[in-house]
Scaffold this motif. Sequence first.
Motif, PDB file in Angstrom:
ATOM      1  N   CYS A 526       0.825  -1.204   0.000  1.00  9.56           N
ATOM      2  CA  CYS A 526       0.000   0.000   0.000  1.00  9.56           C
ATOM      3  C   CYS A 526       0.863   1.261   0.000  1.00  9.56           C
ATOM      4  N   ARG A 527       1.958   1.225   0.730  1.00  9.71           N
ATOM      5  CA  ARG A 527       2.845   2.398   0.758  1.00  9.71           C
ATOM      6  C   ARG A 527       3.398   2.710  -0.630  1.00  9.71           C
ATOM      7  N   HIS A 528       3.876   1.663  -1.347  1.00  2.00           N
ATOM      8  CA  HIS A 528       4.415   1.877  -2.687  1.00  2.00           C
ATOM      9  C   HIS A 528       3.324   2.376  -3.638  1.00  2.00           C
ATOM     10  N   ALA A 529       2.122   1.799  -3.537  1.00  9.59           N
ATOM     11  CA  ALA A 529       1.038   2.195  -4.433  1.00  9.59           C
ATOM     12  C   ALA A 529       0.605   3.637  -4.164  1.00  9.59           C
ATOM     13  N   GLU A 530       0.474   3.990  -2.917  1.00  9.85           N
ATOM     14  CA  GLU A 530       0.018   5.343  -2.561  1.00  9.85           C
ATOM     15  C   GLU A 530       1.034   6.404  -2.999  1.00  9.85           C
ATOM     16  N   GLU A 539       1.838   7.657 -15.794  1.00  9.19           N
ATOM     17  CA  GLU A 539       2.549   6.636 -16.555  1.00  9.19           C
ATOM     18  C   GLU A 539       2.933   5.430 -15.701  1.00  9.19           C
ATOM     19  N   TYR A 540       2.823   5.586 -14.356  1.00  6.81           N
ATOM     20  CA  TYR A 540       3.178   4.491 -13.453  1.00  6.81           C
ATOM     21  C   TYR A 540       1.961   3.901 -12.742  1.00  6.81           C
ATOM     22  N   TYR A 541       0.751   4.279 -13.185  1.00  8.50           N
ATOM     23  CA  TYR A 541      -0.448   3.771 -12.516  1.00  8.50           C
ATOM     24  C   TYR A 541      -0.542   2.246 -12.589  1.00  8.50           C
ATOM     25  N   ASP A 542      -0.073   1.683 -13.716  1.00  7.67           N
ATOM     26  CA  ASP A 542      -0.137   0.222 -13.803  1.00  7.67           C
ATOM     27  C   ASP A 542       0.719  -0.431 -12.728  1.00  7.67           C
ATOM     28  N   ALA A 543       1.855   0.208 -12.373  1.00  8.44           N
ATOM     29  CA  ALA A 543       2.698  -0.318 -11.293  1.00  8.44           C
ATOM     30  C   ALA A 543       1.977  -0.188  -9.959  1.00  8.44           C
ATOM     31  N   ALA A 544       1.276   0.937  -9.770  1.00 10.45           N
ATOM     32  CA  ALA A 544       0.519   1.114  -8.523  1.00 10.45           C
ATOM     33  C   ALA A 544      -0.532   0.021  -8.363  1.00 10.45           C
ATOM     34  N   VAL A 545      -1.213  -0.288  -9.476  1.00  6.99           N
ATOM     35  CA  VAL A 545      -2.242  -1.340  -9.432  1.00  6.99           C
ATOM     36  C   VAL A 545      -1.617  -2.691  -9.105  1.00  6.99           C
ATOM     37  N   ASP A 546      -0.433  -2.957  -9.633  1.00 12.40           N
ATOM     38  CA  ASP A 546       0.253  -4.216  -9.306  1.00 12.40           C
ATOM     39  C   ASP A 546       0.525  -4.312  -7.810  1.00 12.40           C
ATOM     40  N   TRP A 547       0.954  -3.191  -7.210  1.00 16.01           N
ATOM     41  CA  TRP A 547       1.175  -3.203  -5.748  1.00 16.01           C
ATOM     42  C   TRP A 547      -0.145  -3.461  -5.012  1.00 16.01           C
ATOM     43  N   LEU A 548      -1.202  -2.829  -5.483  1.00 10.33           N
ATOM     44  CA  LEU A 548      -2.498  -3.006  -4.812  1.00 10.33           C
ATOM     45  C   LEU A 548      -3.001  -4.447  -4.923  1.00 10.33           C
ATOM     46  N   LYS A 549      -2.692  -5.092  -6.013  1.00 12.91           N
ATOM     47  CA  LYS A 549      -3.097  -6.500  -6.152  1.00 12.91           C
ATOM     48  C   LYS A 549      -2.412  -7.369  -5.098  1.00 12.91           C
ATOM     49  N   LYS A 550      -1.164  -7.048  -4.777  1.00 17.60           N
ATOM     50  CA  LYS A 550      -0.474  -7.789  -3.713  1.00 17.60           C
ATOM     51  C   LYS A 550      -1.183  -7.557  -2.380  1.00 17.60           C
TER      52      LYS A 550
END
Length: 591
Positions: A526-530, A539-550
């Motif tokens: 959550c910290r990385h995604a936030e 441009e990095y929203y897809d990475a944020a979503v990957d963190w949220l999936k974890k």
Amino acid sequence: MSIPKISEFTIRRYANAKSYQRGEAYFESGAVDTITRRGNLLHAEVDGSEARPYRVSLSFDGHSLTSANCTCAYNFDGWCKHIVATMLVCVRQPEIIEHRPTLEQLLDRLDHIQTQRLVQELVAEHPQLIDTIDRHVIWMTNPAPQGKKLKSLRQHPIDTNPVRRQVRQIIHDGVRYFEDGCEEDPIAEELLSLVQSAVDLTEQGEGNKAIAVLEAITSTCIENWYEVAEYGADYDEIAWELNNAWCEAILTAELSDEEKVDIQVNLEVWQDEWDVDFALSLDALHQGWDYPPLVEILQGKISERGVWDAKIPDYADDLALIRLKILERQERYQEYLYLAEAEGQTRQYLTMLGRLGRVEEALAVAQTEMNSMEEAFALGKTLQEQGALQQALHIAQIGLHLKGNCQYDLGLWTSDLAQKLGDQTTALQAKKLAFQAHPSLEEYQNIQNLAGDKWERVKPDLLKTLLAYSGWETAPIKVDIFLHEGLIDEAIAIANELNIYHSDIIHRVMDAAIPHRPEWVITHACRHAEAIMDAGKAEYYDAAVDWLKKARAAYSASDRQTEWSNYHNKLMAIHARKRKLMGMLHGRDME
């Protein structure tokens, strides 16, 4: 001949973290357009920032990769991203490598008429080839000079005009490359190829011809270098190779006194004009083979100062190695041994003893004179080639406890040899020493298989070695092994020290930690995604979503679906205006 086994650990070893990461991205994006193997050479074209693809060349023998080169301008630590991408194809998708016949195999299919027609068609397509063909035909058909009948450099044994034209063309082409903004610098590679053609002549005993070619290359380079100087073209490497090539040619050729004077004057003028150092070649010219201290050494009268009656220069080792190369070529083996001993070239001295079958003598000298792993490795392989396997193993065991930079390679080689001789104890110890130098999951598992029922006693030492290991590749290696052993907390400790640029490693640790440490996964994911969402980095929203999936998986694994739903709704409210992000957060696997 098959391509030698290349592990991803090997790739990580020879590329820094950023090059590996970018190379893997290139591989995954399909940037490696074509990859072809011809015999022991492998060529690939890799799309990059330039209009033309970069060309990667790999060469190998039956056991290992021997060189890896790329036409890009990368000159930092280790392999570039294009080489990494090509290597990853070899590891992960070897089936897409196209196997094609070698040049020799292709030419063997043609008769004389067909070969002539092929050459004519190639010249028609590439007119500049005619100069190269002209030069090689002259070299191949011109008769060798007889004894000492050659007079001066003014009477060249070959026509060097094609060489001069080719040097000028290389420099002219370099200007075009620079003006087009290309990253690659073709000048050094092509000029060094010309220098190598002179070295080839020297190695064939054609020293006088080599000198004529070197004179043409050196003078033409200096006369025309102003064309590329303003673009920052560097000639240090070219000057270094020319210096070595001149030295070997001088010591091979039959030169009159007049020719020696001509060469000396030329070298002195050139080093002033180009601001380089040709002292190595000048000393070779001054000393020749008739230098009194050298004559005494070659007769077995060895002194502490070797061939130097004054201050020993920095290039003394280079000159000694070139002399040894010539003596070996001329099969003057005893003189080779005298000179190697006098000049402190222990590796050359020991391996020559081994190659001459003087095994016991080599062993005796090694006990007192061998000082490095590299010397032991060279002698060990020589003794193995001579069939003296037990003696080779003995030398290798000594070498593993000397200073040096080849502990990994020597350890693996020693272990393989020990296993062939049925010495499991030595094999295991050598493997452990190799692991100490460069740990990897592959070697960890190899040691486990080798240890058998001793594994539980061996494992703690390996893990202790792993914890103490440091270097840029430390994190992925430690995580590999800790996860293999189910040591989740140890892997988490490594992940806690990593930044966002190592997200692939953190994701792997999270996947393993979800059933055991879900709270840690939730907190860090959550910290990385936030951080990404709060900064509005679309441009990095897809990475944020990957963190949220974890995080979602960790909430689910700990039966806290309601908490996830509340957290998800909170994010939707906070970032409601970010349409791109909203579309991602509305996904079925995010609800």
